[in-house]
Design an enzyme around this catalytic site. Structure first.
Site, PDB file in Angstrom:
ATOM      1  N   GLU A 210       3.289   9.452  -4.837  1.00 37.44           N
ATOM      2  CA  GLU A 210       4.070   8.450  -4.088  1.00 37.44           C
ATOM      3  C   GLU A 210       3.040   7.483  -3.508  1.00 37.44           C
ATOM      4  OE1 GLU A 210       7.268   8.386  -4.029  1.00 37.44           O
ATOM      5  OE2 GLU A 210       7.919  10.428  -4.479  1.00 37.44           O
TER       6      GLU A 210
ATOM      7  N   GLY B 178       0.022   8.561  -0.763  1.00 36.94           N
ATOM      8  CA  GLY B 178      -1.116   7.822  -0.235  1.00 36.94           C
ATOM      9  C   GLY B 178      -1.388   6.596  -1.083  1.00 36.94           C
TER      10      GLY B 178
ATOM     11  N   CYS C 128       5.296   2.423   3.483  1.00 41.98           N
ATOM     12  CA  CYS C 128       5.241   2.066   2.057  1.00 41.98           C
ATOM     13  C   CYS C 128       6.431   1.214   1.644  1.00 41.98           C
ATOM     14  CB  CYS C 128       5.160   3.327   1.214  1.00 41.98           C
ATOM     15  SG  CYS C 128       6.433   4.496   1.679  1.00 41.98           S
TER      16      CYS C 128
ATOM     17  N   GLU D 163      -0.840  -4.775  -1.370  1.00 41.05           N
ATOM     18  CA  GLU D 163      -0.097  -4.095  -0.307  1.00 41.05           C
ATOM     19  C   GLU D 163      -0.761  -4.394   1.036  1.00 41.05           C
ATOM     20  OE1 GLU D 163      -0.531   0.211   0.043  1.00 41.05           O
ATOM     21  OE2 GLU D 163       1.574   0.317   0.626  1.00 41.05           O
TER      22      GLU D 163
END
Ligand code: NAD
Length: 467
Positions: A236, A216, A270, A364
């Site tokens: 992760e 997450g 991701c 991001e």
């Protein structure tokens, strides 16, 4: 309107309710933990061949119902049906791979006479289950990423408590049900549905939990680390992956890859391509190719076969993506495509030369846009690619082997792909990030190692055998 005590799941495309599930309250976590301890006992007593058979059975059950899982994924995530099918197939494959890995697990025999004090001794390691594993999964690949946690946990002989995103719990329940159908007792694989903010602390601070596997955001990873206490943690987390295109690259392959890896699942991956770094001499040609391929994307209803770009998960996220593009434009970038949205459908974005400080370049994005900047020479390319707090995956397009090796060595990233975009993953490869992209490894074999205790046995000579 949400119903008290219920998690209401809505289609990100239409807003229609696609599921309503009773939510788990924090007061129930104690009972869930106690039940998982029982489940862990049951699992620890199963030999490898029985665990493998159970996992094979679960993979079979998932494969039988691939279309059902694909429909659930389209409904709850909003991903185009063909992408949802692919995720469903990969989910079943991960469980099948777990079955195989259960049988391949080995220990190590140590060279005990490597030092004089070890002479005459036999030393070996064996993996044992670690007990109760908590698996916390995000919304974007809710089935595939849950499989990468739940499968290895069970393969290693543990009980697992899966906490899916409250936005996408239906695929997690699908997985749990297929595991139960295959013969796993209910207490070996439980699913707690509800708000992460509410359930996270009681779940992650529970001392009966030995291992937390989290995928997450960086923020939530930090919150989990703050309450977890003395237990193992794999994180992760996010990234803003780069794709580097050199003057010796196959330009069309690189452009195809940038668009595929930049816009799959509406950029909510991701490892999606966010930052494209291209040799200055190629910029105009390359950008034209990118724009042409972006124009071929079909934005719309994810249930329609022709759709290649569905909605993002919430209106708030759609708004954020558009506002980051606007911020980059305000700071001097050229917006060649996108910058608009209709509800949660965000037009695919292509942004040229955002300043390095723009959020679109630095943070991001997790949305459907790619940003392009140029570089002058290899040193500049490497410096720019590494100029990020993240480090999950990078793609490098070059036909020069020396350059490929130099970048494979120099890029600070958990994975470096040569002649591919950063978005490429299989069940057997070690997978995880550097820096703020996290720590610990997934990939079935590696996740199993992190979900096991490693026991060392040393057999010493008896006085009788030494005489
Ligand atoms: P998120 O961090 O908001 O939520 C992830 C999960 O954590 C959900 O199940 C949520 O309910 C739970 N959660 C929320 N607060 C919690 C708390 N305080 N304690 C414990 N659990 C809590 O992430 P998201 O929006 O679902 O997913 C997007 C993020 O996931 C992006 O940052 C993306 O990069 C990352 N991601 C990383 C990978 C990877 O492999 N590195 C893969 C997919 C997604």
């Amino acid at each position: 309107m949400s119903t008290p005590g219920m998690v209401v799941v809505r289609s990100p495309y239409s807003g229609e309710i696609v599921g309503e599930i009773p939510s788990c309250g924090p007061e129930q976590i104690d009972a869930v933990g106690a039940s998982a301890v029982e489940g862990a006992r049951w699992m620890a007593a199963r030999p490898a061949h029985k665990r493998a058979r159970l996992l094979e059975g679960a993979a079979d059950a998932m494969e039988r119902d691939i279309e059902e899982l694909a429909t659930i994924l389209t409904n709850e995530v909003g991903k185009p049906l063909h992408e949802a099918r692919r995720e469903a197939e990969r989910t079943a494959l991960v469980f099948r791979w777990c079955a195989g890995e259960t049988l391949r697990r080995t220990g190590e025999v140590l060279t005990m006479d490597a030092l004089p004090m070890g002479e005459g001794r036999l030393g070996y390691t064996s993996a044992e289950p670690c007990g109760v594993v908590v698996a916390i999964a995000p919304f974007n690949y809710p089935a595939h990423l849950a499989a990468h946690k739940v499968g290895p946990a069970l393969a290693a002989g543990n009980a697992v408590i899966l906490k899916p995103s409250e936005r996408t719990p239906l695929s997690a329940l699908f997985i749990r049900d297929r595991l139960w159908q295959a013969g796993f007792p209910a207490n070996t694989c439980q699913c707690v549905v509800g708000s992460g903010a509410v359930l996270g602390a009681p779940l992650c601070s529970d001392p009966r939990v030995r291992k937390i596997s989290f995928t997450g955001s960086v923020e939530v990873g930090g919150a989990i680390a703050a309450v977890a206490g003395l237990k193992r943690l794999t994180c992760e987390l996010g990234s803003n992956c780069a794709l580097l295109v050199f003057d010796d690259a196959d330009l069309d392959a690189a452009a195809t890859s940038a668009v595929q890896s930049g816009f799959v699942n509406a950029g909510q991956v991701c490892t999606s391509t966010q930052r494209v770094l291209v040799d200055r001499s190629l910029r105009d040609d390359f950008v034209e190719r990118l724009a042409g391929k972006i124009d071929e994307l079909r934005v719309g209803d994810p249930a329609h076969a022709a759709t290649t770009l569905g909605p993002v998960i919430t209106e708030r996220e759609a708004d954020r993506v558009v506002s980051w593009i606007a911020e980059a434009a305000h700071a001097g970038a050229t917006v060649l495509r996108g910058g608009d949205r209709m509800g949660q459908l965000v037009q695919p974005g292509l942004v040229l030369e955002p300043p390095r400080e723009a959020k679109l370049w630095r943070e991001e994005l997790f949305g459907p846009a790619i940003a392009v900047r140029t570089f002058d020479g290899d040193d500049d390319a490497l410096r720019n690619a590494n100029d990020t707090r993240f480090g999950l995956s990078v793609g490098v397009y070059t036909s020069n082997l020396d350059r490929a090796l130099r970048f494979a060595r120099g890029l600070r990233s958990g994975t470096v792909h040569i002649n591919s975009g950063p978005l490429w993953r299989t069940a057997f490869m070690p997978y995880g990030g550097y820096g703020d992209s996290g720590f610990g490894k997934e990939g079935v074999k590696y996740a199993m190692q992190e979900m096991s205790e490693q026991k060392l046995v040393v057999i010493h000579p008896t006085a009788a055998s030494e005489s």
